[in-house]
Design an enzyme around this catalytic site. Sequence first.
Site, PDB file in Angstrom:
ATOM      1  N   LYS A  13      38.028  40.190  44.308  1.00  0.00           N
ATOM      2  CA  LYS A  13      36.971  39.239  43.949  1.00  0.00           C
ATOM      3  C   LYS A  13      37.537  38.040  43.179  1.00  0.00           C
ATOM      4  O   LYS A  13      37.236  36.901  43.479  1.00  0.00           O
ATOM      5  CB  LYS A  13      35.887  39.923  43.084  1.00  0.00           C
ATOM      6  CG  LYS A  13      35.263  41.144  43.732  1.00  0.00           C
ATOM      7  CD  LYS A  13      34.202  41.768  42.840  1.00  0.00           C
ATOM      8  CE  LYS A  13      34.700  42.348  41.535  1.00  0.00           C
ATOM      9  NZ  LYS A  13      35.613  43.504  41.667  1.00  0.00           N
ATOM     10  N   ARG A  88      26.198  43.958  37.904  1.00  0.00           N
ATOM     11  CA  ARG A  88      26.913  45.203  38.162  1.00  0.00           C
ATOM     12  C   ARG A  88      25.996  46.405  38.034  1.00  0.00           C
ATOM     13  O   ARG A  88      26.449  47.536  38.184  1.00  0.00           O
ATOM     14  CB  ARG A  88      28.011  45.336  37.123  1.00  0.00           C
ATOM     15  CG  ARG A  88      29.405  45.204  37.662  1.00  0.00           C
ATOM     16  CD  ARG A  88      30.295  45.312  36.445  1.00  0.00           C
ATOM     17  NE  ARG A  88      31.612  45.660  36.811  1.00  0.00           N
ATOM     18  CZ  ARG A  88      32.600  44.780  36.952  1.00  0.00           C
ATOM     19  NH1 ARG A  88      32.391  43.508  36.782  1.00  0.00           N
ATOM     20  NH2 ARG A  88      33.799  45.206  37.255  1.00  0.00           N
ATOM     21  N   ARG A 122      48.995  45.137  39.913  1.00  0.00           N
ATOM     22  CA  ARG A 122      48.471  43.837  39.459  1.00  0.00           C
ATOM     23  C   ARG A 122      49.143  43.361  38.173  1.00  0.00           C
ATOM     24  O   ARG A 122      49.387  44.131  37.251  1.00  0.00           O
ATOM     25  CB  ARG A 122      46.969  43.912  39.241  1.00  0.00           C
ATOM     26  CG  ARG A 122      46.420  42.606  38.651  1.00  0.00           C
ATOM     27  CD  ARG A 122      44.942  42.471  38.758  1.00  0.00           C
ATOM     28  NE  ARG A 122      44.239  43.558  38.110  1.00  0.00           N
ATOM     29  CZ  ARG A 122      42.926  43.712  38.183  1.00  0.00           C
ATOM     30  NH1 ARG A 122      42.210  42.872  38.893  1.00  0.00           N
ATOM     31  NH2 ARG A 122      42.347  44.713  37.574  1.00  0.00           N
ATOM     32  N   ARG A 155      46.896  44.882  32.844  1.00  0.00           N
ATOM     33  CA  ARG A 155      45.626  45.141  32.151  1.00  0.00           C
ATOM     34  C   ARG A 155      45.554  46.598  31.690  1.00  0.00           C
ATOM     35  O   ARG A 155      45.932  47.510  32.424  1.00  0.00           O
ATOM     36  CB  ARG A 155      44.437  44.832  33.073  1.00  0.00           C
ATOM     37  CG  ARG A 155      44.042  43.378  33.054  1.00  0.00           C
ATOM     38  CD  ARG A 155      43.030  42.989  34.092  1.00  0.00           C
ATOM     39  NE  ARG A 155      41.867  43.849  34.240  1.00  0.00           N
ATOM     40  CZ  ARG A 155      40.849  43.592  35.055  1.00  0.00           C
ATOM     41  NH1 ARG A 155      40.850  42.474  35.784  1.00  0.00           N
ATOM     42  NH2 ARG A 155      39.838  44.410  35.153  1.00  0.00           N
ATOM     43  N   ARG A 166      36.689  53.562  36.468  1.00  0.00           N
ATOM     44  CA  ARG A 166      36.030  52.353  37.006  1.00  0.00           C
ATOM     45  C   ARG A 166      35.478  52.615  38.403  1.00  0.00           C
ATOM     46  O   ARG A 166      34.424  52.110  38.761  1.00  0.00           O
ATOM     47  CB  ARG A 166      37.013  51.186  37.019  1.00  0.00           C
ATOM     48  CG  ARG A 166      37.219  50.594  35.625  1.00  0.00           C
ATOM     49  CD  ARG A 166      38.513  49.834  35.532  1.00  0.00           C
ATOM     50  NE  ARG A 166      38.520  48.621  36.311  1.00  0.00           N
ATOM     51  CZ  ARG A 166      39.629  48.012  36.720  1.00  0.00           C
ATOM     52  NH1 ARG A 166      40.808  48.505  36.433  1.00  0.00           N
ATOM     53  NH2 ARG A 166      39.546  46.904  37.425  1.00  0.00           N
TER      54      ARG A 166
HETATM   55  P1  AP5 Z   1      41.762  40.989  42.039  1.00  0.00           P
HETATM   56  O1  AP5 Z   1      41.424  39.702  42.690  1.00  0.00           O
HETATM   57  O2  AP5 Z   1      42.250  40.941  40.636  1.00  0.00           O
HETATM   58  O3  AP5 Z   1      40.557  42.031  42.225  1.00  0.00           O
HETATM   59  P2  AP5 Z   1      39.143  42.088  41.543  1.00  0.00           P
HETATM   60  O4  AP5 Z   1      38.169  42.490  42.580  1.00  0.00           O
HETATM   61  O5  AP5 Z   1      38.870  40.834  40.777  1.00  0.00           O
HETATM   62  O6  AP5 Z   1      39.395  43.325  40.586  1.00  0.00           O
HETATM   63  P3  AP5 Z   1      38.991  43.526  39.060  1.00  0.00           P
HETATM   64  O7  AP5 Z   1      39.781  44.730  38.591  1.00  0.00           O
HETATM   65  O8  AP5 Z   1      39.138  42.260  38.275  1.00  0.00           O
HETATM   66  O9  AP5 Z   1      37.525  43.911  39.196  1.00  0.00           O
HETATM   67  P4  AP5 Z   1      36.685  44.629  38.199  1.00  0.00           P
HETATM   68  O10 AP5 Z   1      35.376  44.373  38.799  1.00  0.00           O
HETATM   69  O11 AP5 Z   1      37.029  46.040  37.971  1.00  0.00           O
HETATM   70  O12 AP5 Z   1      37.061  43.948  36.789  1.00  0.00           O
HETATM   71  P5  AP5 Z   1      36.409  42.756  35.959  1.00  0.00           P
HETATM   72  O13 AP5 Z   1      37.492  41.939  35.407  1.00  0.00           O
HETATM   73  O14 AP5 Z   1      35.321  42.118  36.709  1.00  0.00           O
HETATM   74  O15 AP5 Z   1      42.878  41.698  42.950  1.00  0.00           O
HETATM   75  C1  AP5 Z   1      43.471  42.895  42.522  1.00  0.00           C
HETATM   76  C2  AP5 Z   1      44.972  42.897  42.874  1.00  0.00           C
HETATM   77  O16 AP5 Z   1      45.118  42.912  44.290  1.00  0.00           O
HETATM   78  C3  AP5 Z   1      45.737  41.639  42.389  1.00  0.00           C
HETATM   79  O17 AP5 Z   1      46.991  42.058  42.001  1.00  0.00           O
HETATM   80  C4  AP5 Z   1      45.808  40.744  43.619  1.00  0.00           C
HETATM   81  O18 AP5 Z   1      46.967  39.948  43.617  1.00  0.00           O
HETATM   82  C5  AP5 Z   1      45.811  41.753  44.748  1.00  0.00           C
HETATM   83  N1  AP5 Z   1      45.073  41.313  45.921  1.00  0.00           N
HETATM   84  C6  AP5 Z   1      43.830  40.743  45.929  1.00  0.00           C
HETATM   85  N2  AP5 Z   1      43.433  40.521  47.189  1.00  0.00           N
HETATM   86  C7  AP5 Z   1      44.430  40.985  47.998  1.00  0.00           C
HETATM   87  C8  AP5 Z   1      44.605  41.053  49.412  1.00  0.00           C
HETATM   88  N3  AP5 Z   1      43.680  40.598  50.259  1.00  0.00           N
HETATM   89  N4  AP5 Z   1      45.735  41.597  49.899  1.00  0.00           N
HETATM   90  C9  AP5 Z   1      46.697  42.064  49.032  1.00  0.00           C
HETATM   91  N5  AP5 Z   1      46.592  42.038  47.686  1.00  0.00           N
HETATM   92  C10 AP5 Z   1      45.465  41.498  47.188  1.00  0.00           C
HETATM   93  O19 AP5 Z   1      35.736  43.585  34.765  1.00  0.00           O
HETATM   94  C11 AP5 Z   1      36.544  44.247  33.818  1.00  0.00           C
HETATM   95  C12 AP5 Z   1      35.675  45.043  32.889  1.00  0.00           C
HETATM   96  O20 AP5 Z   1      34.803  44.159  32.155  1.00  0.00           O
HETATM   97  C13 AP5 Z   1      34.726  46.063  33.560  1.00  0.00           C
HETATM   98  O21 AP5 Z   1      35.359  47.282  33.843  1.00  0.00           O
HETATM   99  C14 AP5 Z   1      33.650  46.201  32.474  1.00  0.00           C
HETATM  100  O22 AP5 Z   1      34.093  46.999  31.419  1.00  0.00           O
HETATM  101  C15 AP5 Z   1      33.533  44.772  31.952  1.00  0.00           C
HETATM  102  N6  AP5 Z   1      32.526  44.002  32.719  1.00  0.00           N
HETATM  103  C16 AP5 Z   1      32.735  42.934  33.523  1.00  0.00           C
HETATM  104  N7  AP5 Z   1      31.589  42.522  34.073  1.00  0.00           N
HETATM  105  C17 AP5 Z   1      30.623  43.355  33.600  1.00  0.00           C
HETATM  106  C18 AP5 Z   1      29.237  43.453  33.834  1.00  0.00           C
HETATM  107  N8  AP5 Z   1      28.592  42.615  34.669  1.00  0.00           N
HETATM  108  N9  AP5 Z   1      28.552  44.434  33.190  1.00  0.00           N
HETATM  109  C19 AP5 Z   1      29.171  45.254  32.333  1.00  0.00           C
HETATM  110  N10 AP5 Z   1      30.494  45.241  32.098  1.00  0.00           N
HETATM  111  C20 AP5 Z   1      31.224  44.287  32.728  1.00  0.00           C
HETATM  112 MG    MG Z   2      38.628  40.339  38.745  1.00  0.00          MG
END
Ligand code: AP5
Ligand code: MG
Length: 210
Positions: A13, A88, A122, A155, A166
């Site tokens: 994402k 979410r 990552r 991270r 997660r």
């Molecule tokens: P990446 O683009 O980083 O993936 P992502 O979907 O953004 O993964 P996240 O781990 O950031 O999602 P998340 O939803 O768990 O965490 P968030 O930060 O939102 O890609 C991942 C890896 O793969 C990278 O290394 C990239 O290079 C590689 N890659 C990507 N695409 C690729 C492809 N096509 N091919 C090959 N490699 C690829 O949230 C973190 C925390 O914050 C949550 O756990 C929660 O505690 C809190 N939080 C955030 N939002 C909320 C909410 N709305 N409500 C409550 N808590 C929240």
């Molecule tokens: Mg992300």
Amino acid sequence: MKLVFLGPPGAGKGTLAAKATTLFNAPHISTGNIFREAIAAKSPLGVKVKAVIDAGKLVDDAVTIELVRERLAKDDVKTSYILDGFPRTIAQAEALTTFSRVDTVINFDVPDSVVIERLSGRLVCRKCGFNWHKSFNPPQKDNFCDECGGDVYIREDDKPEAVKKRLEVYREQTAPLIEYYRSKGLLVDIDARPQVDIILENLKKALRRP
Ligand code: AP5
Ligand code: MG
């Protein structure tokens, strides 16, 4: 165009939003990035959410909804945005309808095996938040971001135990949003397994963008 990027952790994402923000001229709002910046700054919000995030659990709805409500009240997102990682929960989705109208929700679909492969490699830039990957997209200079020169780190919530948590949280609390938005006719499914550029092309086609 007001978009929501939905999908499991590691679906890509953030990586896709970083590119789509320029393509669609839509500011990228990542609740995860906002929380991580708050943690790095040791602000009251950061102190409050650090342990929850590191353990792979969700920050509570009230805090998260208020954060997004305030962000979406700003002028730069009046006509377009990409919401990455929000909503979410069903409660967050219901709250969102009271202060903004989403045009399309993209469901980035990937199996758990791909999630684990992506998150275990990552590397995130401490300065600009860019998501690198040890094997799939490594920075040229070890430990430094090609985009801004910042140092890269792993991270806390990408450790195996937190990733497991997660994925459980995603299944229980976030995956129900897929049917929630499908029933409203807002959902577009995108296969998130291919390379980033292929996914972006498919996204543009799905949104009928040049
Ligand atoms: P990446 O683009 O980083 O993936 P992502 O979907 O953004 O993964 P996240 O781990 O950031 O999602 P998340 O939803 O768990 O965490 P968030 O930060 O939102 O890609 C991942 C890896 O793969 C990278 O290394 C990239 O290079 C590689 N890659 C990507 N695409 C690729 C492809 N096509 N091919 C090959 N490699 C690829 O949230 C973190 C925390 O914050 C949550 O756990 C929660 O505690 C809190 N939080 C955030 N939002 C909320 C909410 N709305 N409500 C409550 N808590 C929240
Ligand atoms: Mg992300």
